[in-house]
Motif scaffolding. Structure first.
Motif, PDB file in Angstrom:
ATOM      1  N   ASN A  68       0.838  -1.196   0.000  1.00 20.53           N
ATOM      2  CA  ASN A  68       0.000   0.000   0.000  1.00 20.53           C
ATOM      3  C   ASN A  68       0.879   1.254   0.000  1.00 20.53           C
ATOM      4  O   ASN A  68       2.107   1.160  -0.119  1.00 20.53           O
ATOM      5  CB  ASN A  68      -0.985  -0.020   1.180  1.00 20.53           C
ATOM      6  N   TYR A  69       0.280   2.411   0.145  1.00 20.33           N
ATOM      7  CA  TYR A  69       1.018   3.671   0.073  1.00 20.33           C
ATOM      8  C   TYR A  69       1.946   3.881   1.275  1.00 20.33           C
ATOM      9  O   TYR A  69       2.858   4.701   1.226  1.00 20.33           O
ATOM     10  CB  TYR A  69       0.056   4.858  -0.063  1.00 20.33           C
ATOM     11  N   LEU A  70       1.762   3.126   2.353  1.00 13.77           N
ATOM     12  CA  LEU A  70       2.658   3.183   3.506  1.00 13.77           C
ATOM     13  C   LEU A  70       3.792   2.158   3.396  1.00 13.77           C
ATOM     14  O   LEU A  70       4.558   1.974   4.330  1.00 13.77           O
ATOM     15  CB  LEU A  70       1.879   2.928   4.808  1.00 13.77           C
ATOM     16  N   ASN A  71       3.880   1.493   2.249  1.00 12.46           N
ATOM     17  CA  ASN A  71       4.870   0.456   1.980  1.00 12.46           C
ATOM     18  C   ASN A  71       4.704  -0.740   2.913  1.00 12.46           C
ATOM     19  O   ASN A  71       5.668  -1.385   3.309  1.00 12.46           O
ATOM     20  CB  ASN A  71       6.299   1.009   2.040  1.00 12.46           C
ATOM     21  N   LEU A  72       3.466  -1.039   3.264  1.00 13.17           N
ATOM     22  CA  LEU A  72       3.122  -2.213   4.071  1.00 13.17           C
ATOM     23  C   LEU A  72       2.465  -3.239   3.156  1.00 13.17           C
ATOM     24  O   LEU A  72       1.683  -2.884   2.270  1.00 13.17           O
ATOM     25  CB  LEU A  72       2.158  -1.839   5.201  1.00 13.17           C
ATOM     26  N   PRO A  73       2.754  -4.523   3.328  1.00 10.05           N
ATOM     27  CA  PRO A  73       2.162  -5.527   2.431  1.00 10.05           C
ATOM     28  C   PRO A  73       0.670  -5.674   2.693  1.00 10.05           C
ATOM     29  O   PRO A  73       0.252  -5.940   3.808  1.00 10.05           O
ATOM     30  CB  PRO A  73       2.916  -6.809   2.794  1.00 10.05           C
ATOM     31  N   ASN A  74      -0.141  -5.455   1.658  1.00  7.62           N
ATOM     32  CA  ASN A  74      -1.585  -5.607   1.834  1.00  7.62           C
ATOM     33  C   ASN A  74      -2.149  -6.801   1.074  1.00  7.62           C
ATOM     34  O   ASN A  74      -3.295  -7.169   1.270  1.00  7.62           O
ATOM     35  CB  ASN A  74      -2.339  -4.327   1.485  1.00  7.62           C
ATOM     36  N   GLN A  75      -1.352  -7.447   0.220  1.00 11.59           N
ATOM     37  CA  GLN A  75      -1.806  -8.680  -0.431  1.00 11.59           C
ATOM     38  C   GLN A  75      -0.603  -9.576  -0.691  1.00 11.59           C
ATOM     39  O   GLN A  75       0.435  -9.126  -1.175  1.00 11.59           O
ATOM     40  CB  GLN A  75      -2.520  -8.401  -1.741  1.00 11.59           C
ATOM     41  N   LEU A  76      -0.776 -10.846  -0.369  1.00  8.15           N
ATOM     42  CA  LEU A  76       0.258 -11.855  -0.569  1.00  8.15           C
ATOM     43  C   LEU A  76      -0.402 -13.073  -1.181  1.00  8.15           C
ATOM     44  O   LEU A  76      -1.419 -13.555  -0.657  1.00  8.15           O
ATOM     45  CB  LEU A  76       0.892 -12.215   0.778  1.00  8.15           C
ATOM     46  N   GLN A  77       0.133 -13.549  -2.302  1.00  9.32           N
ATOM     47  CA  GLN A  77      -0.428 -14.734  -2.961  1.00  9.32           C
ATOM     48  C   GLN A  77       0.638 -15.819  -3.015  1.00  9.32           C
ATOM     49  O   GLN A  77       1.764 -15.570  -3.446  1.00  9.32           O
ATOM     50  CB  GLN A  77      -0.896 -14.417  -4.372  1.00  9.32           C
ATOM     51  N   MET A  78       0.260 -17.017  -2.550  1.00  6.75           N
ATOM     52  CA  MET A  78       1.154 -18.166  -2.564  1.00  6.75           C
ATOM     53  C   MET A  78       0.466 -19.317  -3.274  1.00  6.75           C
ATOM     54  O   MET A  78      -0.752 -19.440  -3.228  1.00  6.75           O
ATOM     55  CB  MET A  78       1.513 -18.585  -1.139  1.00  6.75           C
ATOM     56  N   LYS A  79       1.268 -20.158  -3.923  1.00  7.33           N
ATOM     57  CA  LYS A  79       0.704 -21.297  -4.636  1.00  7.33           C
ATOM     58  C   LYS A  79       1.525 -22.532  -4.323  1.00  7.33           C
ATOM     59  O   LYS A  79       2.740 -22.519  -4.399  1.00  7.33           O
ATOM     60  CB  LYS A  79       0.703 -21.029  -6.135  1.00  7.33           C
ATOM     61  N   ALA A  80       0.826 -23.590  -3.951  1.00  4.01           N
ATOM     62  CA  ALA A  80       1.435 -24.904  -3.757  1.00  4.01           C
ATOM     63  C   ALA A  80       0.831 -25.849  -4.784  1.00  4.01           C
ATOM     64  O   ALA A  80       0.079 -25.432  -5.662  1.00  4.01           O
ATOM     65  CB  ALA A  80       1.189 -25.392  -2.334  1.00  4.01           C
TER      66      ALA A  80
END
Length: 76
Positions: free
Chosen positions: A12-24
């Motif tokens: 986001n604009y605060l440089n904080l992770p707001n979405q993480l996608q992982m695949k197994a």
């Protein structure tokens, strides 16, 4: 980070992770995090889609103010 199975990280604009996608192999996981304007974490949503012989099952979990909600939806 292909060694950890992470496909995508959005900030986001605060440089904080707001979405993480992982695949197994049989599972896709998306973690969405909501923050306030000053950067305090408000809630975290975990969405896990598991593929198998019976079709896809979606698990949704939302953590908000130390209350956990869980929902399982199965598609055939």
């Amino acid at each position: 980070m292909p060694d950890k199975g992470i496909n995508l990280i959005k900030y986001n604009y605060l440089n904080l992770p707001n979405q993480l996608q992982m695949k197994a192999i049989f599972e896709n996981v998306t973690i969405n995090t909501k923050y306030s304007a000053n950067g305090t974490k408000l809630r975290k949503e975990n969405i896990r889609v598991t593929s198998g012989f019976d079709g896809d099952t979606t698990y949704f979990e939302m953590i908000k103010m130390s209350i956990t909600y869980s929902i399982a939806i199965q598609k055939r």
